[in-house]
Design a protein around this motif. Structure first.
Motif, mmCIF file in Angstrom:
data_model
loop_
_atom_site.group_PDB
_atom_site.id
_atom_site.type_symbol
_atom_site.label_atom_id
_atom_site.label_comp_id
_atom_site.label_asym_id
_atom_site.label_seq_id
_atom_site.Cartn_x
_atom_site.Cartn_y
_atom_site.Cartn_z
ATOM 1 N N VAL A 55 0.941 -0.979 -0.071
ATOM 2 C CA VAL A 55 -0.080 0.353 0.293
ATOM 3 C C VAL A 55 0.847 0.791 -0.210
ATOM 4 O O VAL A 55 1.620 1.538 0.874
ATOM 5 N N ALA A 56 0.704 2.211 -0.871
ATOM 6 C CA ALA A 56 1.513 3.553 -0.933
ATOM 7 C C ALA A 56 0.911 4.424 -0.252
ATOM 8 O O ALA A 56 -0.441 4.710 0.297
ATOM 9 N N ASN A 57 1.449 5.958 0.412
ATOM 10 C CA ASN A 57 0.821 6.613 0.800
ATOM 11 C C ASN A 57 -0.110 6.959 0.869
ATOM 12 O O ASN A 57 -0.202 7.422 -0.525
ATOM 13 N N GLY A 58 -0.896 7.433 0.758
ATOM 14 C CA GLY A 58 -2.524 7.520 0.601
ATOM 15 C C GLY A 58 -3.605 6.618 -0.210
ATOM 16 O O GLY A 58 -4.867 7.165 -0.743
ATOM 17 N N LEU B 35 -14.712 -2.655 5.326
ATOM 18 C CA LEU B 35 -14.253 -1.758 5.987
ATOM 19 C C LEU B 35 -12.473 -0.637 4.463
ATOM 20 O O LEU B 35 -12.685 -1.506 3.800
ATOM 21 N N TYR B 36 -12.515 -0.199 4.960
ATOM 22 C CA TYR B 36 -11.249 1.251 3.948
ATOM 23 C C TYR B 36 -10.301 1.347 4.738
ATOM 24 O O TYR B 36 -10.824 2.205 5.926
ATOM 25 N N TYR B 37 -9.082 0.737 4.603
ATOM 26 C CA TYR B 37 -7.528 1.696 5.633
ATOM 27 C C TYR B 37 -7.073 2.424 4.657
ATOM 28 O O TYR B 37 -6.884 1.906 3.535
ATOM 29 N N THR B 38 -6.917 3.876 4.514
ATOM 30 C CA THR B 38 -6.136 4.592 3.792
ATOM 31 C C THR B 38 -4.843 4.921 4.191
ATOM 32 O O THR B 38 -4.724 5.402 5.683
ATOM 33 N N SER B 39 -4.088 4.183 3.999
ATOM 34 C CA SER B 39 -1.949 4.474 4.334
ATOM 35 C C SER B 39 -1.870 6.109 5.396
ATOM 36 O O SER B 39 -2.131 7.045 3.646
ATOM 37 N N GLN C 290 2.951 -1.059 7.717
ATOM 38 C CA GLN C 290 1.930 -0.709 8.274
ATOM 39 C C GLN C 290 1.517 -2.134 8.899
ATOM 40 O O GLN C 290 1.412 -3.502 7.883
ATOM 41 N N SER C 291 0.748 -2.430 10.199
ATOM 42 C CA SER C 291 0.662 -3.547 10.919
ATOM 43 C C SER C 291 -0.679 -3.216 11.411
ATOM 44 O O SER C 291 -0.262 -2.697 12.408
ATOM 45 N N SER D 140 5.268 -1.161 2.169
ATOM 46 C CA SER D 140 5.284 0.229 1.753
ATOM 47 C C SER D 140 5.556 -0.096 0.393
ATOM 48 O O SER D 140 6.312 -0.898 -0.215
ATOM 49 N N SER D 141 4.843 0.398 -0.330
ATOM 50 C CA SER D 141 5.437 0.413 -1.454
ATOM 51 C C SER D 141 5.272 2.169 -2.799
ATOM 52 O O SER D 141 5.862 1.787 -3.837
ATOM 53 N N ASP D 142 6.136 2.864 -1.577
ATOM 54 C CA ASP D 142 6.969 4.022 -1.972
ATOM 55 C C ASP D 142 8.178 4.048 -3.085
ATOM 56 O O ASP D 142 8.675 3.510 -1.620
#
Length: 149
Positions: free
Chosen positions: A56-59, A115-119, A125-126, A147-149
């Protein structure tokens, strides 16, 4: 002789009334005993989660589909959710509702939901989601995103 017969008949009638009352009492007592009748309303449950991305990327927002599967059906069972994030930062929310606060208890209106998880961070993240019912049964689900950034 007639007097003796009348006494015998009266005694027999009293015995008959006594036996009738005794039989009725035993029947009523045995019918009102609820100790043997057990109504089950506490049913364990399972939680099924559809696969989610590993990165997951930031945002970025990730959709998490969850289904609670009951082993029995008691209509008054309520389900609750709480979560705790222990690595990284992000928000978890139910549809368009405000984001959940970590470790607060929220009632779930349905047994199948998203559910929706937003980084909100650029690191891994865990977090854990705990689903419980009104009888104290609980299931834990752990989510880990790289993290995928």
């Amino acid at each position: 002789m007639i007097a003796l017969f009348n006494k015998f008949r009266t005694g027999l009638m009293q015995l008959y009334v006594f036996l009738t009352i005794l039989t009725a009492s035993v029947t009523l007592v045995s019918c009102s005993k609820d100790d043997d009748l057990e109504i089950q309303n506490n049913f364990p449950f399972e939680v099924n989660v559809m696969p989610v991305p590993k990165d997951v990327a930031n945002g970025q927002t990730v959709e998490i589909r969850i289904t609670i599967q009951r082993t029995g059906n008691y209509s008054n069972t309520q389900y609750f959710l709480r979560y705790f994030q222990f690595d990284g930062q992000g928000t978890l929310q139910y549809y368009n509702e405000p984001p959940y606060q970590p470790n607060d208890l929220y009632q779930l209106p349905t047994e199948q939901f998203r559910l929706y998880y937003t980084s909100t961070s650029a690191v891994s993240q865990s977090f854990e989601v705990w689903i419980s019912d009104s009888f104290g049964n609980e299931k834990e689900i752990t989510f880990q995103f790289n993290s995928s950034d």
